[in-house]
Design a protein around this motif. Structure first.
Motif, mmCIF file in Angstrom:
data_model
loop_
_atom_site.group_PDB
_atom_site.id
_atom_site.type_symbol
_atom_site.label_atom_id
_atom_site.label_comp_id
_atom_site.label_asym_id
_atom_site.label_seq_id
_atom_site.Cartn_x
_atom_site.Cartn_y
_atom_site.Cartn_z
ATOM 1 N N ILE A 120 0.921 -1.173 -0.042
ATOM 2 C CA ILE A 120 -0.155 -0.027 0.188
ATOM 3 C C ILE A 120 0.846 1.367 0.091
ATOM 4 O O ILE A 120 1.720 1.469 0.758
ATOM 5 C CB ILE A 120 -0.839 -0.033 1.167
ATOM 6 C CG1 ILE A 120 -1.736 -1.159 1.181
ATOM 7 C CG2 ILE A 120 -1.825 1.347 1.378
ATOM 8 C CD1 ILE A 120 -2.529 -1.370 2.327
ATOM 9 N N LYS A 121 0.798 2.015 -1.050
ATOM 10 C CA LYS A 121 1.384 3.128 -1.159
ATOM 11 C C LYS A 121 0.781 4.378 -1.399
ATOM 12 O O LYS A 121 -0.426 4.376 -1.925
ATOM 13 C CB LYS A 121 2.432 3.002 -2.426
ATOM 14 C CG LYS A 121 3.594 2.052 -2.099
ATOM 15 C CD LYS A 121 4.846 2.191 -3.259
ATOM 16 C CE LYS A 121 5.873 1.398 -2.976
ATOM 17 N NZ LYS A 121 6.948 1.403 -4.144
ATOM 18 N N ASN A 122 1.423 5.563 -1.027
ATOM 19 C CA ASN A 122 0.531 6.955 -1.160
ATOM 20 C C ASN A 122 1.662 7.763 -1.883
ATOM 21 O O ASN A 122 2.685 8.157 -1.255
ATOM 22 C CB ASN A 122 0.438 7.525 -0.014
ATOM 23 C CG ASN A 122 -0.391 8.862 -0.133
ATOM 24 O OD1 ASN A 122 -1.013 9.042 -1.217
ATOM 25 N ND2 ASN A 122 -0.248 9.926 0.856
ATOM 26 N N GLY A 123 1.560 7.730 -3.370
ATOM 27 C CA GLY A 123 2.670 8.118 -4.108
ATOM 28 C C GLY A 123 4.047 7.107 -4.140
ATOM 29 O O GLY A 123 3.538 6.005 -4.614
ATOM 30 N N GLN A 124 5.249 7.674 -3.733
ATOM 31 C CA GLN A 124 6.165 6.619 -3.630
ATOM 32 C C GLN A 124 6.328 6.254 -2.212
ATOM 33 O O GLN A 124 7.601 5.270 -2.160
ATOM 34 C CB GLN A 124 7.461 7.387 -4.198
ATOM 35 C CG GLN A 124 7.307 7.805 -5.636
ATOM 36 C CD GLN A 124 7.139 6.616 -6.771
ATOM 37 O OE1 GLN A 124 7.657 5.478 -6.627
ATOM 38 N NE2 GLN A 124 6.152 6.767 -7.627
ATOM 39 N N PRO A 157 -4.403 6.296 7.204
ATOM 40 C CA PRO A 157 -4.087 7.719 7.674
ATOM 41 C C PRO A 157 -4.642 8.755 7.115
ATOM 42 O O PRO A 157 -5.328 8.630 6.200
ATOM 43 C CB PRO A 157 -2.538 7.789 7.426
ATOM 44 C CG PRO A 157 -1.961 6.576 6.993
ATOM 45 C CD PRO A 157 -3.264 5.817 6.413
ATOM 46 N N ALA A 158 -4.705 9.931 7.933
ATOM 47 C CA ALA A 158 -5.568 11.009 7.501
ATOM 48 C C ALA A 158 -4.916 11.690 6.167
ATOM 49 O O ALA A 158 -3.585 11.785 6.141
ATOM 50 C CB ALA A 158 -5.267 12.135 8.499
ATOM 51 N N GLY A 159 -5.784 11.927 5.362
ATOM 52 C CA GLY A 159 -5.089 12.586 4.063
ATOM 53 C C GLY A 159 -5.007 11.593 2.964
ATOM 54 O O GLY A 159 -4.564 11.723 1.694
ATOM 55 N N VAL A 160 -5.122 10.112 3.476
ATOM 56 C CA VAL A 160 -4.862 8.955 2.430
ATOM 57 C C VAL A 160 -6.176 8.394 2.142
ATOM 58 O O VAL A 160 -6.792 7.836 2.957
ATOM 59 C CB VAL A 160 -3.724 8.007 3.029
ATOM 60 C CG1 VAL A 160 -3.617 6.960 1.883
ATOM 61 C CG2 VAL A 160 -2.390 8.589 3.112
ATOM 62 N N THR A 161 -6.685 8.288 0.807
ATOM 63 C CA THR A 161 -7.987 7.755 0.382
ATOM 64 C C THR A 161 -7.571 6.963 -0.699
ATOM 65 O O THR A 161 -6.660 6.820 -1.497
ATOM 66 C CB THR A 161 -8.856 8.768 -0.001
ATOM 67 O OG1 THR A 161 -8.405 9.509 -0.992
ATOM 68 C CG2 THR A 161 -9.303 9.857 1.359
ATOM 69 N N LEU A 162 -8.784 5.766 -0.838
ATOM 70 C CA LEU A 162 -8.203 5.052 -2.012
ATOM 71 C C LEU A 162 -8.851 5.807 -3.314
ATOM 72 O O LEU A 162 -9.724 6.768 -3.376
ATOM 73 C CB LEU A 162 -9.417 3.755 -1.693
ATOM 74 C CG LEU A 162 -9.078 2.723 -0.758
ATOM 75 C CD1 LEU A 162 -10.116 1.881 -0.916
ATOM 76 C CD2 LEU A 162 -7.877 2.160 -0.824
ATOM 77 N N ARG A 163 -8.118 5.309 -4.359
ATOM 78 C CA ARG A 163 -8.259 6.122 -5.740
ATOM 79 C C ARG A 163 -9.802 5.791 -6.346
ATOM 80 O O ARG A 163 -10.547 6.607 -6.823
ATOM 81 C CB ARG A 163 -7.282 5.372 -6.747
ATOM 82 C CG ARG A 163 -7.387 6.366 -7.881
ATOM 83 C CD ARG A 163 -6.066 5.799 -9.008
ATOM 84 N NE ARG A 163 -4.902 5.984 -8.439
ATOM 85 C CZ ARG A 163 -3.777 5.332 -8.801
ATOM 86 N NH1 ARG A 163 -3.930 4.466 -9.749
ATOM 87 N NH2 ARG A 163 -2.756 5.625 -8.152
ATOM 88 N N PRO A 169 -4.739 0.903 -4.903
ATOM 89 C CA PRO A 169 -4.162 2.144 -5.445
ATOM 90 C C PRO A 169 -4.991 3.414 -4.560
ATOM 91 O O PRO A 169 -6.114 3.310 -4.328
ATOM 92 C CB PRO A 169 -4.528 2.385 -6.576
ATOM 93 C CG PRO A 169 -4.828 1.016 -7.358
ATOM 94 C CD PRO A 169 -5.447 0.204 -6.114
ATOM 95 N N THR A 170 -4.027 4.174 -4.099
ATOM 96 C CA THR A 170 -4.386 5.338 -3.116
ATOM 97 C C THR A 170 -4.049 6.396 -4.118
ATOM 98 O O THR A 170 -3.315 6.706 -4.913
ATOM 99 C CB THR A 170 -3.804 5.455 -2.193
ATOM 100 O OG1 THR A 170 -2.385 5.504 -1.924
ATOM 101 C CG2 THR A 170 -4.150 4.151 -1.099
ATOM 102 N N GLY A 171 -4.910 7.853 -3.679
ATOM 103 C CA GLY A 171 -4.665 9.253 -4.155
ATOM 104 C C GLY A 171 -5.079 9.050 -5.575
ATOM 105 O O GLY A 171 -5.655 8.280 -5.999
ATOM 106 N N ASP A 172 -4.810 10.337 -6.129
ATOM 107 C CA ASP A 172 -5.296 10.494 -7.392
ATOM 108 C C ASP A 172 -4.394 9.774 -8.519
ATOM 109 O O ASP A 172 -3.327 9.626 -8.346
ATOM 110 C CB ASP A 172 -5.300 12.080 -8.025
ATOM 111 C CG ASP A 172 -6.146 12.900 -6.880
ATOM 112 O OD1 ASP A 172 -7.178 12.316 -6.685
ATOM 113 O OD2 ASP A 172 -5.810 13.921 -6.777
ATOM 114 N N ALA A 173 -5.051 9.347 -9.614
ATOM 115 C CA ALA A 173 -4.240 8.749 -10.785
ATOM 116 C C ALA A 173 -3.520 9.739 -11.361
ATOM 117 O O ALA A 173 -3.457 10.719 -11.569
ATOM 118 C CB ALA A 173 -5.262 8.326 -11.741
ATOM 119 N N PRO A 174 -2.037 9.198 -11.284
ATOM 120 C CA PRO A 174 -0.831 9.850 -11.987
ATOM 121 C C PRO A 174 -1.024 10.267 -13.373
ATOM 122 O O PRO A 174 -1.649 9.536 -14.022
ATOM 123 C CB PRO A 174 0.164 8.982 -11.904
ATOM 124 C CG PRO A 174 -0.267 7.564 -11.826
ATOM 125 C CD PRO A 174 -1.367 7.605 -11.238
#
Length: 419
Positions: free
Chosen positions: A36-40, A88-94, A116-121
């Motif tokens: 599980i990653k948030n960005g890198q 964690p706070a600020g981390v959401t599923l894509r 996947p988390t965050g916005d799609a790159p």
């Protein structure tokens, strides 16, 4: 009759003993895992739940790198659920609706599940940069195909055999490298050299005690082609029985950081593999052009009867060609497995591309096999600019068809007079 059968039995028992010696160590329990990653950055402390309908339930918590894994008791279908309240706070599923997935695990298999988390790159790479990257990737891939294709072309040129079990020689090399490295504990370079040597021996004994026996009995090339298909199927499922269906990675080479060369990123293992492939391809061509054995093999390819009448030991030369061809195929398997993992079916997956490279370059010509394989490998990667990656082999084969319609003998093949 008895001697060839004893030879075949000896080789089969040796392979069985070698592989069975490490089969217990190579066997692995079924696992489901992921990262599980948030960005890198890995996301620690996230709970993932794995369950099945039989009542099995187990939780895993991601570590500091975001990795998690659950060992499941048996093969079957499992539901994998990520507990979003532990993110964690600020981390959401894509995809907020994709909190669970179902995966089917085979015996001894490891399955990876990603959330996947965050916005799609958003890709900012230009088409030109993508084309450059894909060209380099395709060239490196083509070199790997070329190693196996040259071996196939040498065998075809001296015997006329279209060997549909050649892919299993590629697989043999990758399995032996894994055996010597991960099971025997040898350094990878030593393990790779031992795997290539073992592959050469396998090819030598395969010809000496099997194919030569068929040739002496006057077996036709069509019949031998069919036999090679059966041999390929036997070896493929023999590998599956011994090795299992799980794809294994070399731990020391997984997740290598790439070397940035302008718009191109290449991993060190890919560069080293390409360098070794180029070295062996150059040495093979030089061996064919400059040595007595190489010249003898070319004489046999042109006219076996005349070569024999000239004093050339045809059977001896063919056995050496088999050893060289199988060794090159084993080396291709070692290089391919560095990036794609070790699998019982990897060589079979490359077989069609190997044949495409040999046919495109010209049947029976080593240099033609090299040129054809590099074209096939490059076109496979470049085609993903325009078509889905799942269809990338189709683009290369379409180019093959077009070229053969214009030049049926292949790029460097010789045209034959009919009638």
């Amino acid at each position: 009759m008895r001697r060839p059968l004893l030879g075949i039995s000896a080789v089969a028992l040796a392979l069985w003993a070698l592989l069975m010696g490490g089969s217990a160590a190579m066997a692995a329990d079924q696992t489901i895992g992921g990262v599980i990653k948030n960005g890198q950055e890995g996301v620690p402390g996230v709970t993932v739940n794995v369950s099945d309908e039989a009542g099995f339930v187990e939780n895993a918590i991601s570590d500091e790198t975001g990795r998690w894994a659950v060992e499941v008791p048996e093969a079957g279908t499992y539901t994998v659920l990520i507990e979003t309240d532990t993110l964690p706070a600020g981390v959401t599923l894509r995809d907020p609706d994709r909190t669970s997935v179902q995966v089917t695990v085979q015996a001894g298999q490891s399955k990876s599940v990603l959330f996947p988390t965050g916005d799609a790159p958003v890709s900012t790479t230009s088409k030109l940069d993508q084309a450059l990257q894909l060209t380099v990737d395709g060239f490196i891939f083509g070199l790997t195909i070329a190693l196996a294709a040259v071996g196939l072309s040498l065998i075809f040129g001296t015997t006329g055999l279209t060997n549909f079990s050649h892919g299993e020689l590629v697989t043999f090399g990758s399995l032996m490298a894994y055996f010597f490295s991960a099971i025997m504990g040898l350094p990878f370079i030593v393990a790779a050299a031992a795997a290539v040597f073992a592959g050469g021996l396998f090819g030598f004994f395969q010809d000496r005690f099997f194919w030569r026996w068929l040739r002496k009995r006057g077996t036709g090339l069509i019949a031998m082609l069919v036999i090679s298909i059966g041999l390929g199927i036997f070896l493929r499922y023999f590998y599956l029985f011994i090795f299992g269906g799980n794809t294994r990675q070399y731990a020391e080479y997984s997740g290598q950081a790439g070397i940035v060369l302008g718009p191109i990123v290449v991993t060190p293992k890919a560069l080293v593999g390409a360098g070794i492939a180029i070295l062996f391809l150059v040495l093979t061509v030089a061996w064919l052009k400059m040595t007595r054995m190489g010249k003898a093999s070319r004489a046999i390819a042109d006219n076996p009867a005349l070569a024999s009448a000239s004093g050339i030991d045809v059977n001896r030369v063919i056995s050496i060609i088999w050893a060289a061809g199988a060794g090159l195929a084993a080396l291709a398997g070692v290089i391919y497995s560095l990036s794609n993992g070790v699998s019982w079916i990897s060589g079979f997956g490359l077989l069609l591309l190997i044949f495409a490279g040999v046919t495109l370059g010209g049947l029976g010509t080593a240099i033609g096999a090299i040129v054809g394989s590099i074209i096939v490998g490059t076109m496979i990667q470049l085609s993903t600019l325009f078509i889905p990656s799942e269809l990338k082999n189709v683009g290369a084969l379409a180019v093959l068809i077009v070229i053969l319609m214009i030049r049926p003998q292949g790029i460097l093949g010789r045209s034959e007079r009919v009638g």
